[in-house]
Design a protein around this motif. Structure first.
Motif, PDB file in Angstrom:
ATOM      1  N   TYR A 197       0.857  -1.189   0.000  1.00 55.75           N
ATOM      2  CA  TYR A 197       0.000   0.000   0.000  1.00 55.75           C
ATOM      3  C   TYR A 197       0.892   1.238   0.000  1.00 55.75           C
ATOM      4  N   GLY A 198       0.590   2.170  -0.862  1.00 56.11           N
ATOM      5  CA  GLY A 198       1.390   3.376  -0.996  1.00 56.11           C
ATOM      6  C   GLY A 198       2.528   3.240  -1.993  1.00 56.11           C
ATOM      7  N   CYS A 199       2.702   2.066  -2.571  1.00 57.35           N
ATOM      8  CA  CYS A 199       3.775   1.827  -3.542  1.00 57.35           C
ATOM      9  C   CYS A 199       3.275   2.017  -4.969  1.00 57.35           C
ATOM     10  N   LYS A 200       4.160   2.499  -5.813  1.00 53.41           N
ATOM     11  CA  LYS A 200       3.850   2.561  -7.237  1.00 53.41           C
ATOM     12  C   LYS A 200       3.646   1.126  -7.718  1.00 53.41           C
ATOM     13  N   THR A 201       2.579   0.921  -8.459  1.00 53.69           N
ATOM     14  CA  THR A 201       2.208  -0.403  -8.946  1.00 53.69           C
ATOM     15  C   THR A 201       2.094  -0.352 -10.459  1.00 53.69           C
ATOM     16  N   GLU A 202       2.742  -1.288 -11.118  1.00 61.90           N
ATOM     17  CA  GLU A 202       2.693  -1.373 -12.580  1.00 61.90           C
ATOM     18  C   GLU A 202       2.004  -2.680 -12.952  1.00 61.90           C
ATOM     19  N   ILE A 203       0.962  -2.575 -13.752  1.00 63.41           N
ATOM     20  CA  ILE A 203       0.250  -3.763 -14.219  1.00 63.41           C
ATOM     21  C   ILE A 203       0.387  -3.831 -15.730  1.00 63.41           C
ATOM     22  N   PHE A 229      -0.201   3.006 -11.154  1.00 64.19           N
ATOM     23  CA  PHE A 229      -0.934   3.715 -10.120  1.00 64.19           C
ATOM     24  C   PHE A 229      -0.288   3.424  -8.776  1.00 64.19           C
ATOM     25  N   THR A 230      -0.671   4.185  -7.783  1.00 62.21           N
ATOM     26  CA  THR A 230      -0.235   3.922  -6.412  1.00 62.21           C
ATOM     27  C   THR A 230      -1.310   3.080  -5.742  1.00 62.21           C
ATOM     28  N   LEU A 231      -0.909   1.933  -5.225  1.00 62.16           N
ATOM     29  CA  LEU A 231      -1.867   1.013  -4.609  1.00 62.16           C
ATOM     30  C   LEU A 231      -2.407   1.612  -3.312  1.00 62.16           C
ATOM     31  N   ILE A 232      -3.725   1.763  -3.269  1.00 63.80           N
ATOM     32  CA  ILE A 232      -4.392   2.322  -2.090  1.00 63.80           C
ATOM     33  C   ILE A 232      -4.993   1.214  -1.230  1.00 63.80           C
ATOM     34  N   ARG A 233      -5.652   0.266  -1.890  1.00 61.19           N
ATOM     35  CA  ARG A 233      -6.300  -0.820  -1.144  1.00 61.19           C
ATOM     36  C   ARG A 233      -6.501  -2.013  -2.061  1.00 61.19           C
ATOM     37  N   SER A 234      -6.830  -3.129  -1.432  1.00 56.48           N
ATOM     38  CA  SER A 234      -7.133  -4.356  -2.165  1.00 56.48           C
ATOM     39  C   SER A 234      -8.206  -5.106  -1.400  1.00 56.48           C
TER      40      SER A 234
END
Length: 112
Positions: free
Chosen positions: A20-26, A49-54
């Protein structure tokens, strides 16, 4: 989904909050003929995007990842493969038809 695959995905999702809070590349690819996978014959999409929640959505058996103005789902019911090719990188393969697959590569820019 095999029991082993299910446990691997469960382990991934139990620890996803560390990102959470990390840059995420899909990176998402659509292709056919899983045995003869060829990246040149695959349709690719890239999102960052920056991961907020899952979360896990019971209705529809979906694994969900969310960022600001970004939402991505993976069908747990259609998973046929899951790998962790390197640190902070995960690959999901879903079977959507007789020979239509979607590969989703998730890479986190972790602080650790």
């Amino acid at each position: 989904m095999t029991d082993t695959l299910q446990l691997q995905v469960l382990h991934f999702f139990e620890g996803i909050d560390q990102y959470y809070g990390c840059k995420t590349e899909i990176t998402e690819g659509l292709y056919s003929r899983y045995e003869d996978f060829d990246a040149r014959a695959t349709t690719w999409n890239l999102s960052e995007f920056t991961l907020i929640r899952s979360a896990y959505r019971n209705n529809g058996d979906r694994l969900m990842m969310e960022g600001e103005k970004m939402y991505y789902e993976i069908s747990a019911k259609l998973l046929v493969d899951f790998k962790r090719p390197k640190r902070h990188t995960f690959e999901f393969v879903e079977l959507y038809g007789t020979d239509v697959y979607r590969i989703t590569k998730v890479k986190f820019d972790s602080k650790y």
